[in-house]
Motif scaffolding. Sequence first.
Motif, PDB file in Angstrom:
ATOM      1  N   ASP A  29       0.816  -1.210   0.000  1.00 43.10           N
ATOM      2  CA  ASP A  29       0.000   0.000   0.000  1.00 43.10           C
ATOM      3  C   ASP A  29       0.851   1.263   0.000  1.00 43.10           C
ATOM      4  N   VAL A  30       1.699   1.423   1.033  1.00 46.17           N
ATOM      5  CA  VAL A  30       2.338   2.733   1.210  1.00 46.17           C
ATOM      6  C   VAL A  30       3.434   3.000   0.180  1.00 46.17           C
ATOM      7  N   ASP A  31       3.974   1.946  -0.438  1.00 41.96           N
ATOM      8  CA  ASP A  31       4.968   2.188  -1.483  1.00 41.96           C
ATOM      9  C   ASP A  31       4.346   2.283  -2.877  1.00 41.96           C
ATOM     10  N   GLY A  32       3.018   2.217  -2.934  1.00 40.40           N
ATOM     11  CA  GLY A  32       2.337   2.473  -4.211  1.00 40.40           C
ATOM     12  C   GLY A  32       2.216   1.264  -5.123  1.00 40.40           C
ATOM     13  N   GLU A  35       6.060   5.534  -6.822  1.00 39.47           N
ATOM     14  CA  GLU A  35       6.655   6.236  -5.681  1.00 39.47           C
ATOM     15  C   GLU A  35       5.572   6.323  -4.603  1.00 39.47           C
ATOM     16  N   GLY A  36       5.908   5.914  -3.395  1.00 44.05           N
ATOM     17  CA  GLY A  36       4.902   5.854  -2.321  1.00 44.05           C
ATOM     18  C   GLY A  36       4.845   7.108  -1.478  1.00 44.05           C
ATOM     19  N   ILE A  37       4.249   6.975  -0.291  1.00 39.71           N
ATOM     20  CA  ILE A  37       3.991   8.167   0.527  1.00 39.71           C
ATOM     21  C   ILE A  37       4.850   8.245   1.781  1.00 39.71           C
ATOM     22  N   ARG A  38       5.858   7.345   1.908  1.00 37.10           N
ATOM     23  CA  ARG A  38       6.647   7.328   3.143  1.00 37.10           C
ATOM     24  C   ARG A  38       7.358   8.639   3.412  1.00 37.10           C
TER      25      ARG A  38
END
Lengths: 438, 438
Positions: free
Chosen positions: B193-196, B223-226
């Motif tokens: 999820d968070v890394d897209g 590109e994720g949201i970290r």
Amino acid sequence: MVFKIGLLGLGTVGTGTVEILLDPQGRQPLLQELMLHRVGVRSLDKDRRVELPADLLTTDLNSIVTDPEIDLVVELMGGLEPARSLILQAIRAGKHVVTANKAVISRYSEEIFTAATEQGVYVMVEAAVAGGIPVIQPLKQCLGANRIHRVMGIVNGTTNYILTRMQREGADFAEVLADAQALGYAEADPTADVDGLDAADKIAILAALAFNGRIKLEEVYCEGIRKITATDITYADQLGFVIKLLAIAERDPQATADNDWLCVRVHPTLVAKTHPLATINQVYNAILIEGEPIGQVMFFGPGAGAGPTASAVVSDMLNIVGMLQAQGTGEAQAPVMHPLMSCTHQHYCQLSPLKELMTRFYARLITQDAPGVIGKLGTCFGDHQVSLESIVQIDSHGELAEIVVVTHQVREGNFHQALEEMQHLEVVEQIPGVLRVL
Amino acid sequence: MVFKIGLLGLGTVGTGTVEILLDPQGRQPLLQELMLHRVGVRSLDKDRRVELPADLLTTDLNSIVTDPEIDLVVELMGGLEPARSLILQAIRAGKHVVTANKAVISRYSEEIFTAATEQGVYVMVEAAVAGGIPVIQPLKQCLGANRIHRVMGIVNGTTNYILTRMQREGADFAEVLADAQALGYAEADPTADVDGLDAADKIAILAALAFNGRIKLEEVYCEGIRKITATDITYADQLGFVIKLLAIAERDPQATADNDWLCVRVHPTLVAKTHPLATINQVYNAILIEGEPIGQVMFFGPGAGAGPTASAVVSDMLNIVGMLQAQGTGEAQAPVMHPLMSCTHQHYCQLSPLKELMTRFYARLITQDAPGVIGKLGTCFGDHQVSLESIVQIDSHGELAEIVVVTHQVREGNFHQALEEMQHLEVVEQIPGVLRVL
């Protein structure tokens, strides 16, 4: 395999449709199998935005719907007659039909779909509701797993444009309407739009699909936006609402297996600013569908215009042609109709009387500015089982006060009885604003 | 006519699907012709929310996909293997397939759809993207008249939930992630999820449908949201934006007939607060489709959950069964596949390198707080053809200043060259935030 199209009407949407058919590159490849065979127009001499070979055009519309070469008739003339008769003739001649005509479909769906089922032809109406937004097909083909509880939306672009401008400019209805007419967003005779009749046609069509039964258009309650004032918009704003003309079809929450009533209606409504429909502005449309187990889904987009509406018309054409290809043309078996693409209901839905509706209300009252007024109003509401969420004196002008009331969910009949009684109270001068709250 | 279903997997979505099948009353009448024939599970002993006859359950999944009585296999196990092999086996045994498995479809669509076309069976994947929201079918069946320019959306509920909370609470990523994990909104291993990666699977599927060509998943930029901080969210807010993880597939605006490149990517993006996608919060998903002539349409709803996803699964089942009924079972003719329901493309789309992307950027720089710094930065951007919309010193801490830059549309490669050069300027300490702007 080539499918021959007979087009009735070459106005705005007809022209948009022809433009797509003549320029298929980069669109769905199946488009290349659609061939424009005849185009029925009122006058052969008119200058047109699309160039068509002269021998494609005819003013003899009957010759199109009976032409044995034509597989699919596309009706984009609008109006009740001769559109209705031509659609029926086309069906009886064994042709599939695509139409954008909400007025005909909302009034004559019984005879049209009965004839279509007898003939084994498809009648597709995506463009009749919410222009380019796919909503008819999603209802028929994507949401069948659900028990639909409610379909509601902003389905008239003209009134949404007017209300958006009233909201943003603090202007009154008449002023914005005149400007909208000058700009071409409203017609010279704006009745069908501003009185909610257009929205009523559309919600009748959506309700029939969502609840799988026919709807008598004359039973749909319909109230327009002429009485909305800048004052009501301002007060609604202060309370956290915007005013939208909503078309709503919902299953009566008190429905039982034997008594499966619907409530289908069009009226201006206070919508909380946090609600998805509150953010739909200008000429955009949106339809929100609620069901079990899906919860809420919303479809948003352009509710009118040549291009978007033509997109829906051509989409219906592609679906019919795709279906015909898949069914094949063999004579070995009678074609069976696709159950999600055809009309499978015959009964009429029972619509519950509006006085039984459970809803919240907003009311604005002009009263004498005297102690005890709020108490009197509160008592009168209470006597009629109308439970209040808030009652606030907003303003006072000389001897008069302006009071705004918002109720909890109440029975519409009770609320109106309370208002009726209140109008005879000495302290109440006038009740200029009464609106439902979502 | 009864159609027999073999279900693989009885987890959350499998259970939701069974609940619909066992309780058809009030839903699409065609549901009554679907019969659950076998259900493949990992363990026969587990307590389950639905009661099924014991002889329906089996742990022998192979026996389901080869069972000659089964017409339709529904794969709801998730994961790459054995899901992929079972889907292929089912297809080769002549069964239609419905799956919610985005990971398999985004990676193995070539072999799956090639096999399906050879066998003349349908593989339907509505539930693989955006849960209950109808988007695959509308793309295939409702928008074919259009040249699609762009498909973009919020297609991962977990990251949208995290970003919504960061926005509302001013909290940092790690803190909200931990809380989301505790509440069950994020998984113990949140990578997909968070890394897209989950969003990349979904946009690859949508791009293939929208642009009618296959997509190599490994070419999708992701590109994720970290790295999103509370600071960037605050500055974005001040500039009139919210930050959303967008999945975007668009035709390269510089594309020509010979060079019809796409750009397919997932990254956090500054979205203007007035944009329809900016209002999509919490775990909701939305997909916006832009094309000619339709303009913009958006589909909004629950992107995950047992009920909504099961709604999409059952909708696909109904479409296949409706189609089979319409095609009839006569032997006189080979079935032709419905061209809008089957995969008609075989080539791979060419994806343009990210450095060629034209986009706007937001960047946050920590610099020395000295006269002339903004001039140096501006010159450096200018040297690389990066045109600026604004450059503002937001804050200063002791000897350091915080500067926020928003560009006009620039070539991504140029922008990164400028940043690269800037990092070597003596006055620039750090460039902690770089985000694209819609």
